[in-house]
Design an enzyme around this catalytic site. Structure first.
Site, PDB file in Angstrom:
ATOM      1  N   PHE A  34     -11.779 -10.789  27.863  1.00 38.02           N
ATOM      2  CA  PHE A  34     -11.136 -11.341  26.585  1.00 38.02           C
ATOM      3  C   PHE A  34      -9.562 -11.379  26.498  1.00 38.02           C
ATOM      4  O   PHE A  34      -8.852 -10.487  27.285  1.00 38.02           O
ATOM      5  CB  PHE A  34     -11.491 -10.133  25.533  1.00 38.02           C
ATOM      6  CG  PHE A  34     -11.106 -10.482  24.182  1.00 38.02           C
ATOM      7  CD1 PHE A  34     -12.209 -10.993  23.405  1.00 38.02           C
ATOM      8  CD2 PHE A  34      -9.913 -10.071  23.767  1.00 38.02           C
ATOM      9  CE1 PHE A  34     -11.702 -11.134  22.105  1.00 38.02           C
ATOM     10  CE2 PHE A  34      -9.569 -10.622  22.483  1.00 38.02           C
ATOM     11  CZ  PHE A  34     -10.581 -11.024  21.691  1.00 38.02           C
ATOM     12  N   LYS A  45       9.684  -6.387  13.476  1.00 36.42           N
ATOM     13  CA  LYS A  45       9.401  -5.412  12.303  1.00 36.42           C
ATOM     14  C   LYS A  45      10.670  -4.933  11.826  1.00 36.42           C
ATOM     15  O   LYS A  45      11.052  -4.740  10.424  1.00 36.42           O
ATOM     16  CB  LYS A  45       8.798  -4.205  12.815  1.00 36.42           C
ATOM     17  CG  LYS A  45       7.235  -4.545  13.071  1.00 36.42           C
ATOM     18  CD  LYS A  45       6.253  -3.285  13.192  1.00 36.42           C
ATOM     19  CE  LYS A  45       4.999  -3.312  13.636  1.00 36.42           C
ATOM     20  NZ  LYS A  45       4.180  -2.386  13.724  1.00 36.42           N
ATOM     21  N   ASP A  84       2.995  -0.260   8.596  1.00 33.01           N
ATOM     22  CA  ASP A  84       2.330  -0.862   9.835  1.00 33.01           C
ATOM     23  C   ASP A  84       0.723  -0.795   9.377  1.00 33.01           C
ATOM     24  O   ASP A  84       0.421  -0.234   8.448  1.00 33.01           O
ATOM     25  CB  ASP A  84       2.730   0.455  10.914  1.00 33.01           C
ATOM     26  CG  ASP A  84       1.854   0.150  12.171  1.00 33.01           C
ATOM     27  OD1 ASP A  84       1.590  -0.812  12.483  1.00 33.01           O
ATOM     28  OD2 ASP A  84       1.529   1.235  12.809  1.00 33.01           O
ATOM     29  N   LYS A  85       0.206  -1.269  10.449  1.00 29.85           N
ATOM     30  CA  LYS A  85      -1.296  -1.234  10.067  1.00 29.85           C
ATOM     31  C   LYS A  85      -2.182   0.039  10.617  1.00 29.85           C
ATOM     32  O   LYS A  85      -2.659   0.845  10.199  1.00 29.85           O
ATOM     33  CB  LYS A  85      -2.023  -2.584  10.314  1.00 29.85           C
ATOM     34  CG  LYS A  85      -3.451  -2.628   9.854  1.00 29.85           C
ATOM     35  CD  LYS A  85      -4.227  -4.012  10.236  1.00 29.85           C
ATOM     36  CE  LYS A  85      -4.385  -3.660  11.713  1.00 29.85           C
ATOM     37  NZ  LYS A  85      -5.804  -3.055  12.075  1.00 29.85           N
ATOM     38  N   THR A 144       1.986  -5.980  11.241  1.00 31.42           N
ATOM     39  CA  THR A 144       1.055  -5.392  12.010  1.00 31.42           C
ATOM     40  C   THR A 144       1.161  -6.408  13.432  1.00 31.42           C
ATOM     41  O   THR A 144       1.670  -7.488  13.575  1.00 31.42           O
ATOM     42  CB  THR A 144      -0.345  -5.563  11.640  1.00 31.42           C
ATOM     43  OG1 THR A 144      -1.232  -5.221  12.614  1.00 31.42           O
ATOM     44  CG2 THR A 144      -0.679  -6.910  11.115  1.00 31.42           C
ATOM     45  N   ASN A 165       6.486   1.714  18.173  1.00 29.50           N
ATOM     46  CA  ASN A 165       6.581   0.265  17.690  1.00 29.50           C
ATOM     47  C   ASN A 165       7.165   0.105  16.510  1.00 29.50           C
ATOM     48  O   ASN A 165       7.648  -0.631  16.027  1.00 29.50           O
ATOM     49  CB  ASN A 165       5.521  -0.663  18.083  1.00 29.50           C
ATOM     50  CG  ASN A 165       4.361  -0.248  17.423  1.00 29.50           C
ATOM     51  OD1 ASN A 165       4.273   0.958  16.975  1.00 29.50           O
ATOM     52  ND2 ASN A 165       3.282  -1.200  17.051  1.00 29.50           N
TER      53      ASN A 165
END
Lengths: 1180, 318
Positions: free
Chosen positions: A587, A828, A420-421, A725, A851
């Site tokens: 955003f 993932k 994962d990041k 990610t 996650n």
């Protein structure tokens, strides 16, 4: 955390009122119907008694007090080997048994008992954990009208509870009110979905009044809602309160295991308790994993079972023949009185019943103690992992933890790491590092990548003299930023010096954009007097900190204004400026930009915009492109340095222009219908044009400590790293650069979806891209060329479909690094499964959030990052570490050790049992296949339990082929695991062959030496007891000497276990011989009287021991001298202390021991060196 | 105090080293030097030991005489089984054994049986150590199947082993004079002292319809029935010798020993051989060259390996 700060007095919700809380519109149509039958009487627990819902007690244990015995026994006898031993134990009660029942039952009871004890202990731990959770306290409204403390387990459906700041919710609650007037509260759902940002929840208008303890005395209400289900993001139900019915949607639901943040308290009604709660409904028991070595061990067991069957068949056949033809003439056996078993009339029955005897007799081929020894060894190994001080994180005080001991050796065989990041590679903390304003780059502090590269190059300067100067300029003194989120250093801007810059006006504008264009809230830290910011994303936080440090301190936000204090002004006096916020265009991942429209103190309307460079560059006006070229160049540099970049732009608006647009915008905002979003977007788009580019920011997504070094080492150890990610592609690529997974000059193969509507078309397009990528790799001639595969989630969804996944995998394994961005938790897991099943290699998944749970459970080994607050990933994992960098030690040191230990241990186990078991078979042939054992029952009983078990366990726990430092210095040694050098069939069969040889040597040496002649000077001949005991002595010596030869690491423990085992045998003989002959039988005083005074006994022992170990010794000596493996060479270097005496050779060996890598900064530096050399060559 | 604290600290350090897996360790490495040295050393040890052993074995003088066929009269040789089972025929027989080498006393007398499965499971199990020690006081004779009782009375000693007791007897005459045979102390002392009861007398033994081997004198306690004690030490292999007695006089070269034996024991039905063995003993026991040969072989192999490694090492220096 909140102490010492004053929260800006503000109704937080108003900030968000532009767009948050879109009503979900799900009506209560089906309430009361099937699946929606739950009725909760609020604050009326007595009513509840009539309708019992599950209590709030949770239990994650496997067994309870009563079910433990039957269930655990069932688990135990699920194993084939144990079942076989159970059969033997039962058969041992019949006359067919060659041994006394106790010698069959005792080891089985021991083995099963120990395994069950382990199960029980683990379950007990779970029970204690449950109990801890169940006994947490919460305030519950009681009948007396107040709120009293109650344990979680006593919380019932319908109770009104009060949860305070930073507490967990005890059950799924309906939010009634909070300390905020408008019933807002913030929750952290880390444990549920791994997201660290806070989510806002809002109570129903109707219940807002219930915000004090006393208000609940007469509170009554009825909630009708859905039945328990695992969906975290939906909720259907309604509340009947004061005669009205209100619809409840998920924004009013507070889920168990999430945490109340930034809110003093909330009141809520319990809806789902215990196992009915959504989080519990979601929990899946982590799948039990078995290591490759263990799976292979099963095959060996099958092989041995076959051998067992074969020799039993031979034996039974021989027995039947003997019974038929010889028994009638053996008058001394009284054949006429024989029962069925020995009756010559029925040789078939004799043969069949002898089969049972034989299966028991040769049972020693199947090491009964193997399982239990492995279990014990693994637990001890796991303890060592837990104890390792070098994997202990001093900052958080969390050690590494092996949460299951089943997979220790699997750690040594990992081929691919899926990481994962956020939170794993990075800390999820952004540091403002550099910026480019008006075409001039600022910021001299190097990024971590640059630092690391410089360091690495400095290390290698010996060889690369010409690079030295290059490095020296970059060489950086130790540097530590005292301010979180800010690592910027440039005297031209700091301390107000920017005023002297020629472009001061632009710089000021730049800072204004940073200070105004955001949605954050300031908080005053009373201790330091500084403001800190609670921002939506850490990027934004770092911008605000940067603005503050540069002299533009954002200190207050009201519902309509942002206040900024300017520290450095031309006049020298700080000024406070107010910016009236007119519009905020938020955003989103689609827009990739954020805009605010403000009116400044002078009444000028400004549009301030920040966004992804590609987006902003498209929206510049003609003269706005003044700095475009320079900025683009700087952005590229920043990207290469692994930084996240954003471009900043602004535009001045005329009053009339704004008013016209605003009308349009408001119209869009108030419109209802499906195209509302599109209209809003159009409106925003109209405004965000003709911008003037001011500059760009570069933020470092702070990598966790030691991540690049760790990745480099892992790459050197030959491991592949995939990053999966949820971030967007640009960020992921940046991180790829930051941790050296990517580098300039690497060919990036980006696979993206075309955006076409037709599914088939998209698929074909993706397939084409994959094929092209493969072609490209095939045609590449440069041996140093490296490829990187970058793919996003949507594309991945297609690529993971059955018809494409193998092709995709084929491409992915050809690439040096693989980065998958925007992937969902499920993807993932799917990617992990694809790698695991497609390549057949061992995968390790590492992650920190909920996650990552799917991936962690799917991979062969799941590693959770502990330390951050969410425990979901850790709970699902097999190992947990608190920092990514500890993975290196976990794999390269512990993994390597454990793999070798377990592999050698299992091999030795089979060796010893074959060496021992087969002697029984040979002897059988000399007893007319009657099933007589040559050894006393007690010897056999002790063989596996005492006499040979401890040395092999000490091998399994303490063996180190090379020390931990060497493992880390020579990461290539790790490759012995993934290549499975120590547990391949060649080696296993080799050991088995060694066992066979050993059994032959021991048996025949003994029976020939102790043949018919006297074995003592006093003329006595050897009987069964003498032969058996001598043979057993030889076996004990040979096996223990063999393991001494196998070991390469002797502490006092090894010495004690090995030589102690041998001593134990003699001690046992002495004690056994001293017991009454009623117990010891023929072994009575056998050592003292018969064997010890006979020189032949000692000589035979010596001869057999040496003869058994000689072939192995010759083998290893030959191997070490002429076909040495990596660890042999290292051992030798260490042994001769060459590392101390000959530094040069040591370094050379070290660099030789690296795997050729294409990722990591070693590779990066190599690439750079090649580049520089090429340049130098050109010049010459 | 100080020493206490120091000891405490030392213990703590040791524990720390243990948990960090960095206890001081000896890491022997089989370097070529060591390998060659070890193989040389083993060669140097084993060859002399083997030679000494061989010498000891060669010193032993052994005379073996197979008598099972020759002791059956010519006419009965067609049906040896009925001959041996016929009690009316006298079973005495004379053998001549020529001493080919000087034999120093004590000379051990063994009888040797071949193809006799004394190690068969059915046979080995059929005994009761408790009864041997406690006599009739011990009632559970189920181990002794199928020879546990006769006429509803227990048999002492019970079991197949005792029932099939070897009962050939031997007398030795040299130059007309009887050679004294010492038949005491042929069994293990511990057996006599602790395994066979001093107050246990044979009872109801060989009284059944089936008579197996020898009978026992019911007047003599089991602990003194040394033949039985020796016999009850079941042999390991189907070919075995058991000690019969000792001649305590030296025998000279070319002495002829006349053996008068009673050929009672039936080995004919299963084709087993019977031999009489006279043997001296060395410090190692009887005659067996194998141990010596094996030692020499291992020693030579070690030496050869040492030489091979030297050569290899010289040739392929790493």
């Amino acid at each position: 955390m909140a102490r010492g700060r004053i929260r800006a007095k503000l109704r937080k919700s108003h900030l968000y009122s532009f767009c948050l809380f879109r009503s979900s519109g799900s009506g209560g149509q089906s309430i009361g119907g099937p699946g929606f039958s739950r009725t909760v009487y609020c604050n009326e627990p007595q009513v509840l008694n009539q309708k019992p819902y599950r209590s709030n007690i949770i239990s994650t244990t496997k067994y309870n007090f009563f079910s433990f015995l039957p269930k655990a026994l069932y688990e135990q006898f699920h194993r084939v080997a144990n079942l076989y031993f159970l059969g033997c134990a039962i058969a041992s009660l019949t006359p067919l048994s060659p041994f006394s029942p106790v010698s069959m039952i005792a080891p089985l009871a021991f083995v099963v008992g120990l395994s069950m004890a382990k199960e029980g202990l683990e379950d007990w731990r779970r029970f204690m954990q449950d109990r801890e959770v169940n006994s947490r306290k919460v305030h519950v409204h009681n009948e007396e009208g107040g709120f009293g403390k109650k344990t979680w387990e006593d919380v019932r459906v319908g109770d009104v509870v009060k949860v305070e700041k930073d507490q967990f919710f005890p059950a799924d609650l309906l939010l009634l009110s909070s300390n905020y007037e408008d019933g807002i509260c913030y929750v952290e759902t880390m444990n549920l979905d791994g997201e660290t940002n806070l989510k806002a929840k809002k109570a129903l208008e109707a219940t807002l009044g219930l915000d004090e303890d006393d208000n609940f005395n007469n509170f009554k209400g009825i909630i009708k809602c859905e039945d328990p289900n695992p969906s975290l993001y939906t909720f259907v139900g309604n509340l009947e309160y004061e005669g009205k019915v209100y619809a409840i949607d998920p924004t009013q639901i507070l889920l168990r295991d999430s945490k109340l943040r930034n809110t003093e308290f909330v009141y809520g009604v319990v809806i789902f308790t215990g196992h009915d709660s959504k989080v519990m409904q979601n929990s899946t028991r982590s799948p039990s994993k078995r290591s490759r070595v263990e799976k292979k061990m099963d095959y060996i067991i099958y092989v041995l079972f076959s051998v067992l069957l074969v020799i039993s068949l031979i034996s039974s056949f021989g027995f039947a023949v003997e019974i038929k033809y010889s028994m009638p003439v053996w008058w001394f056996m009284r054949p006429q009185d024989a029962d069925e078993y020995y009756s010559p009339k029925k040789p078939v029955i004799s043969g069949l019943s002898h089969m049972v005897t034989a299966l028991m007799l040769y049972g020693y081929l199947i090491p009964i103690s193997l399982y239990v020894s492995i279990e014990v060894v693994k637990v001890l190994q796991a303890t060592f992992i837990n104890q390792d001080i070098q994997m202990y994180d001093e900052d958080t005080g969390i050690p590494a933890q092996a949460r299951t001991s089943n997979l220790n050796e699997e750690l040594g065989q990992v081929d691919t790491i899926l990481s994962d990041k956020t939170g794993t590679l990075t800390c999820n903390q952004m540091d403002f590092l550099k910026c480019s304003i008006a075409g001039i780059p600022y910021g001299v502090s190097p990024s971590e990548v640059e630092l690391a590269a410089a360091q690495q190059m400095a290390n290698d300067q010996e060889d690369q003299g010409e690079l030295k100067t290059l490095v020296a300029s970059k060489k950086e003194k130790a540097h530590k930023s005292p301010i979180k989120g800010f690592n910027f250093e440039d005297n031209r801007l700091m301390n107000g010096n920017w005023l002297k810059e020629p472009t001061a006006a632009r710089i000021m504008l730049f800072c204004q954009i940073l200070a105004v264009c955001h949605t954050a809230i300031p908080e005053l830290n009373e201790e330091t007097g500084n403001y800190t910011y609670e921002a939506e994303s850490p990027d934004e936080g770092s911008f605000l900190v940067a603005a503050r440090e540069l002299g533009f301190e954002f200190f207050q936000r009201t519902q309509s204004s942002v206040f900024v204090r300017e520290k450095y002004t031309a006049s020298g006096k700080p000024i406070e400026r107010e910016y009236k916020i007119l519009n905020v265009l938020e955003f989103t991942s689609k827009r990739k930009r954020m805009t605010v429209i403000v009116r400044d103190g002078e009444g000028q309307i400004l549009l301030l915009c920040k966004g992804a460079d590609s987006i902003i560059f498209d929206r510049l006006s003609k003269d706005g492109k003044l700095y475009l070229e320079d900025t683009t160049r700087h952005l590229n540099d920043y990207g290469e340095a692994g930084l996240r970049t954003l471009a900043l732009a602004y535009r001045k608006l005329e009053e009339s222009e704004y008013t016209a647009w605003n009308n349009e915008f408001q119209k869009a905002k108030t419109s209802i219908g499906a195209d509302r979003d599109a209209m809003l977007e159009n409106a925003a788009d109209m405004m965000e044009r003709d911008l003037f580019l001011v500059g760009a920011t570069a933020v470092e997504d702070k990598l966790q400590k030691g991540v690049p070094q760790c990745i480099d080492k892992l790459a050197q150890a030959g491991l592949k790293l995939w990053v999966l990610t949820g971030d967007k592609m640009e960020t992921a690529i940046n991180i790829g650069f930051a941790c050296s997974l990517l580098r300039q000059g690497m060919k990036q193969i980006c696979i993206t979806e075309s955006g076409s509507e037709d599914k088939q078309e998209v698929k074909e397009d993706i397939l084409k891209q994959i094929t092209n990528g493969l072609e490209m790799i095939k045609q590449e001639n440069d041996p140093h060329a490296a490829f990187a595969l970058i793919i996003d989630g949507k594309t991945l969804a297609y690529a993971l479909e059955d018809d494409m996944k193998l092709k995709f995998l084929g491409l992915a394994v050809e690439c040096a690094s693989v980065i998958c961005c925007r992937v969902s938790p499920k993807q993932k897991a799917l990617v992990t499964r694809l790698v695991k099943q497609g390549t057949g290699k061992t995968t390790l998944a590492i992650g920190d959030g909920a996650n990552d749970v799917g991936m962690i459970q799917e991979a062969d080994i799941g590693v959770g990052i502990s330390g951050v607050e969410g425990m979901q990933a850790v709970m699902a994992s097999d190992f947990s570490v608190s920092q990514f960098r500890f993975l290196e030690r976990l794999l390269v040191v512990h993994g390597h050790w454990c793999y070798k230990r377990i592999a050698q241990m299992i091999c030795y186990f089979f060796y010893k049992n074959i060496a021992f078991g087969l002697t029984l078979f040979y002897f059988e042939a000399f007893t007319g296949f009657s099933g007589q054992s040559v050894y006393d029952d007690w010897y056999m009983l002790l063989f596996n339990v005492v006499l040979t078990s401890l040395p092999v366990m000490s091998l399994g726990v303490f063996e180190q082929d090379v020390s931990s430092e060497v493992c880390l210095e020579f990461p290539a040694v790790y490759q012995q695991g993934p290549r499975n050098l120590f547990f391949d069939w060649y080696r296993i069969l080799g050991w088995m062959g060694n066992g066979l040889l050993c059994s032959l040597i021991i048996f025949f040496i003994n029976i020939i030496i102790l043949y018919d002649q006297a074995f003592r000077a006093e003329g006595q001949t050897a009987d069964l007891a003498v032969l058996g005991t001598t043979m057993f002595t030889c076996t004990v010596w040979s096996l223990n000497c063999q393991i001494a030869l196998t070991m390469s690491h002797f502490t006092w423990i090894q010495h004690v276990t090995i030589w102690g085992s041998i001593a134990a045998w003699y001690i046992f003989l002495l004690i056994y011989g001293a017991l009454s002959p009623r117990i010891s039988g023929d072994a009575y005083q056998i050592l003292v009287e018969a064997l010890a005074p006979a020189p032949i006994y000692w000589q035979t022992t010596l001869l057999a021991t040496i003869a058994c170990t000689l072939p192995y010794m010759a083998h290893i000596a030959y191997q070490r001298c002429f076909e040495p493996e990596d660890h042999h060479i290292i051992q030798e270097i260490k042994y001769y202390r060459k590392d101390v005496e000959d530094q040069h050779m040591w370094t050379r060996e070290r660099s030789k021991a690296r795997q050729k890598t294409k990722i990591g900064f070693t590779a990066r530096v190599d690439a750079k060196i090649r580049q520089v050399r090429a340049k130098l060559n050109k010049k010459q | 105090m100080d020493t206490d604290r120091e000891r405490h600290r030392a213990r703590e350090t040791a524990f720390y080293l243990f948990t960090q897996q960095s206890l001081p360790a000896c890491k022997p490495v089989l370097t070529p030097g060591w390998v060659i040295a070890i193989f040389l050393f083993m060669g140097v040890i084993f060859i002399p030991v083997g030679l000494v052993t061989l010498r000891a074995s060669h010193c032993v003088v052994e005379i073996v005489d197979r008598y099972d066929i020759d002791c059956v009269p010519e006419p009965s040789r067609m049906d040896k089984v009925s001959y041996i089972q016929d009690d009316s025929i006298p079973k005495n027989c004379s053998r001549f054994m020529k001493v080919h080498k000087y034999m120093k006393a004590p000379i051990y007398i063994y009888y040797q049986l071949d193809n006799y499965y004394q190690n068969h499971r059915r046979y080995v199990k059929s005994r009761s150590d408790k009864q041997l020690l406690d006599g009739q006081k011990y009632h559970d004779t189920s181990y002794c199947q199928p020879v546990e009782s006769n006429n509803n009375r227990p048999i002492v000693p019970c079991g197949l082993i005792a029932w099939s007791l070897f009962n050939d007897t031997f007398e030795f005459i040299r130059e007309g004079a009887e050679l004294k045979v010492n038949r005491k102390n042929i069994a293990w002392k511990s057996d006599r002292g602790h395994k066979f009861g001093k107050n246990v007398y044979p009872f109801n033994f060989q009284n059944g319809t089936l008579i197996g081997g020898g009978k026992l004198n019911p007047e003599i306690p089991l602990s003194d029935q040394e033949d039985l004690i020796v016999w009850m030490r079941t042999s390991a292999l189907p070919s075995f010798r058991k000690l019969y007695g000792r001649i305590e006089e030296d025998l000279d070269v070319d002495d002829v020993v006349v053996v008068n034996l009673m050929n009672n024991y039936n080995t004919y039905s299963f084709g087993g051989k019977k031999k009489l063995v006279l043997s001296t003993s060395s410090w190692l026991g009887g005659k067996n060259d194998f141990l010596g040969h094996a030692c020499v072989f291992v020693g030579c192999s070690s030496l050869t390996l040492a030489i091979i490694f030297v050569l290899l090492h010289v040739k392929y220096r790493r």
